[in-house]
Design a protein around this motif. Structure first.
Motif, PDB file in Angstrom:
ATOM      1  N   LEU A  94       0.838  -1.199   0.000  1.00  0.00           N
ATOM      2  CA  LEU A  94       0.000   0.000   0.000  1.00  0.00           C
ATOM      3  C   LEU A  94       0.874   1.250   0.000  1.00  0.00           C
ATOM      4  CD1 LEU A  94      -2.802  -0.959   2.536  1.00  0.00           C
ATOM      5  CD2 LEU A  94      -2.939  -0.903   0.061  1.00  0.00           C
ATOM      6  N   LYS A  95       0.851   1.964  -1.119  1.00  0.00           N
ATOM      7  CA  LYS A  95       1.580   3.228  -1.231  1.00  0.00           C
ATOM      8  C   LYS A  95       0.810   4.148  -2.159  1.00  0.00           C
ATOM      9  CE  LYS A  95       4.576   1.667  -4.912  1.00  0.00           C
ATOM     10  NZ  LYS A  95       5.882   1.666  -5.470  1.00  0.00           N
ATOM     11  N   LEU A  96       1.243   5.386  -2.228  1.00  0.00           N
ATOM     12  CA  LEU A  96       0.539   6.372  -3.040  1.00  0.00           C
ATOM     13  C   LEU A  96       0.554   6.010  -4.525  1.00  0.00           C
ATOM     14  CD1 LEU A  96      -1.031   8.995  -3.025  1.00  0.00           C
ATOM     15  CD2 LEU A  96       1.132  10.222  -3.074  1.00  0.00           C
ATOM     16  N   GLY A  97       1.669   5.588  -5.057  1.00  0.00           N
ATOM     17  CA  GLY A  97       1.748   5.179  -6.459  1.00  0.00           C
ATOM     18  C   GLY A  97       1.869   6.335  -7.425  1.00  0.00           C
ATOM     19  N   LEU A  98       2.745   7.281  -7.103  1.00  0.00           N
ATOM     20  CA  LEU A  98       2.916   8.461  -7.948  1.00  0.00           C
ATOM     21  C   LEU A  98       3.319   8.122  -9.380  1.00  0.00           C
ATOM     22  CD1 LEU A  98       4.704  10.857  -5.451  1.00  0.00           C
ATOM     23  CD2 LEU A  98       2.335  10.969  -6.243  1.00  0.00           C
ATOM     24  N   ALA A  99       4.069   7.054  -9.563  1.00  0.00           N
ATOM     25  CA  ALA A  99       4.499   6.673 -10.910  1.00  0.00           C
ATOM     26  C   ALA A  99       3.310   6.324 -11.804  1.00  0.00           C
ATOM     27  CB  ALA A  99       5.476   5.505 -10.844  1.00  0.00           C
ATOM     28  N   ASN A 100       2.185   5.964 -11.196  1.00  0.00           N
ATOM     29  CA  ASN A 100       0.994   5.670 -11.998  1.00  0.00           C
ATOM     30  C   ASN A 100       0.454   6.911 -12.694  1.00  0.00           C
ATOM     31  OD1 ASN A 100       0.857   2.907 -11.715  1.00  0.00           O
ATOM     32  ND2 ASN A 100      -0.343   3.015  -9.838  1.00  0.00           N
ATOM     33  N   ALA A 101       0.797   8.102 -12.197  1.00  0.00           N
ATOM     34  CA  ALA A 101       0.400   9.327 -12.898  1.00  0.00           C
ATOM     35  C   ALA A 101       1.075   9.383 -14.263  1.00  0.00           C
ATOM     36  CB  ALA A 101       0.768  10.560 -12.067  1.00  0.00           C
ATOM     37  N   ILE A 102       2.323   8.951 -14.318  1.00  0.00           N
ATOM     38  CA  ILE A 102       3.058   8.920 -15.585  1.00  0.00           C
ATOM     39  C   ILE A 102       2.459   7.857 -16.499  1.00  0.00           C
ATOM     40  CG2 ILE A 102       5.316   8.607 -16.668  1.00  0.00           C
ATOM     41  CD1 ILE A 102       5.132  11.122 -14.872  1.00  0.00           C
ATOM     42  N   THR A 103       2.116   6.720 -15.931  1.00  0.00           N
ATOM     43  CA  THR A 103       1.504   5.646 -16.714  1.00  0.00           C
ATOM     44  C   THR A 103       0.177   6.110 -17.319  1.00  0.00           C
ATOM     45  OG1 THR A 103       2.536   3.940 -15.346  1.00  0.00           O
ATOM     46  CG2 THR A 103       0.607   3.284 -16.621  1.00  0.00           C
ATOM     47  N   LEU A 104      -0.659   6.736 -16.503  1.00  0.00           N
ATOM     48  CA  LEU A 104      -1.954   7.203 -16.996  1.00  0.00           C
ATOM     49  C   LEU A 104      -1.773   8.307 -18.041  1.00  0.00           C
ATOM     50  CD1 LEU A 104      -4.998   7.071 -16.977  1.00  0.00           C
ATOM     51  CD2 LEU A 104      -4.992   8.463 -14.882  1.00  0.00           C
ATOM     52  N   TYR A 105      -0.826   9.187 -17.808  1.00  0.00           N
ATOM     53  CA  TYR A 105      -0.507  10.223 -18.789  1.00  0.00           C
ATOM     54  C   TYR A 105      -0.126   9.570 -20.124  1.00  0.00           C
ATOM     55  CZ  TYR A 105       1.998  14.055 -21.061  1.00  0.00           C
ATOM     56  OH  TYR A 105       2.435  14.998 -21.959  1.00  0.00           O
TER      57      TYR A 105
ATOM     58  N   MET B 249     -10.408   1.150 -19.234  1.00  0.00           N
ATOM     59  CA  MET B 249     -11.416   2.151 -18.873  1.00  0.00           C
ATOM     60  C   MET B 249     -11.354   3.361 -19.799  1.00  0.00           C
ATOM     61  SD  MET B 249     -11.703   2.186 -14.762  1.00  0.00           S
ATOM     62  CE  MET B 249     -13.079   3.333 -14.812  1.00  0.00           C
ATOM     63  N   SER B 250     -10.149   3.844 -20.076  1.00  0.00           N
ATOM     64  CA  SER B 250     -10.032   5.023 -20.935  1.00  0.00           C
ATOM     65  C   SER B 250     -10.458   4.706 -22.367  1.00  0.00           C
ATOM     66  CB  SER B 250      -8.610   5.579 -20.915  1.00  0.00           C
ATOM     67  OG  SER B 250      -7.703   4.679 -21.508  1.00  0.00           O
ATOM     68  N   HIS B 251     -10.272   3.464 -22.785  1.00  0.00           N
ATOM     69  CA  HIS B 251     -10.626   3.062 -24.152  1.00  0.00           C
ATOM     70  C   HIS B 251     -12.132   2.803 -24.294  1.00  0.00           C
ATOM     71  CE1 HIS B 251      -9.900   1.501 -28.158  1.00  0.00           C
ATOM     72  NE2 HIS B 251     -10.630   0.440 -27.845  1.00  0.00           N
TER      73      HIS B 251
ATOM     74  N   LEU C  23      -0.146   8.635 -25.446  1.00  0.00           N
ATOM     75  CA  LEU C  23       0.550   7.780 -26.404  1.00  0.00           C
ATOM     76  C   LEU C  23      -0.183   6.485 -26.738  1.00  0.00           C
ATOM     77  CD1 LEU C  23       4.151   8.116 -24.902  1.00  0.00           C
ATOM     78  CD2 LEU C  23       3.195   9.375 -26.833  1.00  0.00           C
ATOM     79  N   GLY C  24      -1.190   6.138 -25.936  1.00  0.00           N
ATOM     80  CA  GLY C  24      -1.927   4.905 -26.171  1.00  0.00           C
ATOM     81  C   GLY C  24      -1.683   3.874 -25.091  1.00  0.00           C
ATOM     82  N   GLY C  25      -2.591   2.926 -25.028  1.00  0.00           N
ATOM     83  CA  GLY C  25      -2.575   1.917 -23.974  1.00  0.00           C
ATOM     84  C   GLY C  25      -1.344   1.043 -23.945  1.00  0.00           C
TER      85      GLY C  25
END
Length: 168
Positions: free
Chosen positions: A39-50, A100-102, A55-57
């Motif tokens: 369990l952590k914040l997961g800031l790197a997921n912001a880059i993944t979602l960006y 979800m985004s797709h 750029l695409g899935g």
């Protein structure tokens, strides 16, 4: 032809920058204290979602996978249980956020991010259950995952929204 080549180089450069940024964020978060190891914040997921949005899935999923491997390699945990937890969480979150985004394109970034955070935590819990604690009571952890996934997903979603706004 030259324009196409320039566009490809620009995309590869952005992908490399995003991988490096996500790796750096993951490494920055690694030593921070946590309630439970997964369990952590997961800031790197912001880059993944960006990356998924810009750029695409597939690129987003690749960035998630590569950043966990690079961070684990640098931190000395490559192929360890910690790396397996991180990899499972990052890739599963990336897949869910992409789907979800797709398939639900009108869904807000924060909602997509919350689902990604909860998915990441569930995937990591499954890995923990499989590797270490087959008799662990899941109901308690699932409740905790949801209550931590919602605020962390909202924070990551807001960060992603701001990144997208500033790079339009």
């Amino acid at each position: 032809m030259a324009e196409e080549k320039r566009k490809r180089i620009k995309e590869l450069t952005l992908t490399a920058i995003l991988i490096a940024s996500a790796t750096g964020l993951q490494m920055l978060e690694a030593p921070l204290p946590r309630i439970l190891p997964w369990l952590k914040l997961g800031l790197a997921n912001a880059i993944t979602l960006y990356a998924i949005i810009r750029l695409g899935g597939l690129k987003g999923i690749v960035i998630a996978a590569l950043r966990t491997c690079l961070a684990a390699f640098v931190l000395g945990s490559f192929l360890s249980p910690i790396h397996m937890l991180s990899f499972a969480g990052a890739v599963s979150a990336a897949v869910v956020m992409f789907l979800m985004s797709h398939f639900l394109p009108k869904t807000s970034i924060c909602i997509i991010s919350i689902f990604g955070a909860i998915t990441s935590n569930i995937a990591q819990l499954i890995v923990v259950q499989f590797m270490f604690a087959s008799n662990m009571p899941l109901w308690f952890h699932l409740a905790l995952i949801i209550w931590i996934g919602i605020p962390s997903g909202m924070i990551v979603g807001k960060i992603t929204h701001e990144l997208l706004r500033r790079t339009e």
